[in-house]
Design an enzyme around this catalytic site. Structure first.
Site: not given
Ligand SMILES: C[S@@+](CC[C@H](N)C(=O)[O-])C[C@H]1O[C@@H](n2cnc3c(N)ncnc32)[C@H](O)[C@@H]1O
Length: 302
Positions: A109, A111-113, A115, A133, A176, A230
């Site tokens: 997961c 975006a936006p990147g 991690k 993502d 994440d 978070c």
């Molecule tokens: C907490 S954010 C991730 C932040 C990212 N790891 C960072 O550090 O920049 C959670 C992400 O999960 C994505 N997401 C939501 N449902 C999802 C799914 N079923 N499978 C994969 N990603 C998903 C969202 O689009 C979102 O970008």
């Protein structure tokens, strides 16, 4: 429901609860990671000092607190990719993941990147890094961050995490997870329940469990899986990991030891008990670390 009533559900589990509430009213500082592909800490310090910014070391290698950097996303150094802006607590899941150069890493997961770019630093841009993502608009931000930072070892994919294809297995997998995001509610939290959804923690739990469960399939034997959110909600944290462990016997929890003050994972919440090993997970609170709230658990596939 008012936000204060919502926070009161955590009175019994968050240590020093009044200080926690006080921290929520304050804006968190700006933190950044120096991008070793484009510059180094001393050179960045000099350039930002000319703008009146002071960089102060924090316990994450290559990361600094940037005092006086009021618009961190609009400097020429930002546009040139000299640094990545990221909350200090958001850097901790990758420390728990501890990826090594040459490894295969999946950021499920991504975006936006934040991690993903940090993982690329940790593996010195060597190995295979898949940044996945599901949400297409967020992939644009991910792609542009990877380009701005100059990451070359990453490929971007767009699957639902819960159905990510299983053609290869990974040494490290980070989930994440999409979450209610309470940990980011500082300075201007939503005030009333019409501005947020109090049922979110319960509603997100099944998705988080499905994504984490698929992630566990994708970890190679001996590999490491890190789950982070978070949010403070135990429904999205300990309950998800506990339910995963009830489904599979090939995973064990390992200690998370972030280099900042933290609290252990919970072993009970509102009448439900979780396995004792969940105490090895870490909870990050804004009054202990001046940043966002986070939860981090580390699992190893046996
Ligand atoms: C907490 S954010 C991730 C932040 C990212 N790891 C960072 O550090 O920049 C959670 C992400 O999960 C994505 N997401 C939501 N449902 C999802 C799914 N079923 N499978 C994969 N990603 C998903 C969202 O689009 C979102 O970008």
């Amino acid at each position: 429901m008012l936000i204060d009533d919502w926070w009161s559900r955590y009175r019994e589990i968050i240590p020093d609860f009044e200080r926690f509430l006080a921290a929520l009213a304050l804006p968190p500082p700006v933190y950044l990671r120096v991008n070793p592909r484009r510059t180094n800490a001393a050179a960045l310090q000099d350039r930002l000092a000319a703008r009146g910014v002071r960089l102060e070391s924090v316990p994450v290698p290559g990361a600094f607190r940037a005092d006086g950097l009021s618009r961190p996303g609009s400097t020429s150094e930002f546009l040139l990719g000299h640094y990545y802006v990221q909350g200090l607590s958001s850097m901790l899941p990758v420390l728990a993941l501890a990826p090594e150069p040459g490894q295969r890493v999946l950021d499920l997961c991504a975006a936006p990147g934040s991690k993903t770019t940090q993982i690329a630093d940790e593996i010195e841009d060597r190995g295979l890094l898949i940044a996945n993502d599901f949400k297409i608009p967020r992939l644009r931000a991910l792609q542009s961050n990877l380009e701005r930072i100059g990451v070359t070892c990453a490929a971007v994919t767009s699957y639902r995490g819960e159905s990510f294809p299983g053609r290869i297995s990974f040494d490290r997998v980070l989930v994440d997870a999409p979450c209610s995001g309470e940990g980011t509610w500082r300075e201007r939290p939503p005030r009333r329940s019409r501005d947020w959804d109090p049922s979110q923690p319960e509603r997100l739990h099944p998705l988080q469990l499905r994504v984490l469960s698929r992630a566990a399939d994708l970890v190679a034997p001996g590999g490491v899986l890190v789950y982070s959110t978070c949010t403070y909600a135990p429904e999205e944290n300990e309950a998800v990991v506990d339910d995963l462990l009830a489904l599979r016997s090939d995973l064990s929890i390992e200690p998370v030891a972030p280099p900042v003050p933290h609290a252990p994972g919970l072993t009970a919440w509102q009448g439900r008990t979780f396995r004792n090993e969940l105490g090895l997970a870490a909870r990050i609170y804004p009054h202990l670390v001046d940043s966002w709230g986070f939860f981090i658990a580390r699992l190893r596939r046996t």
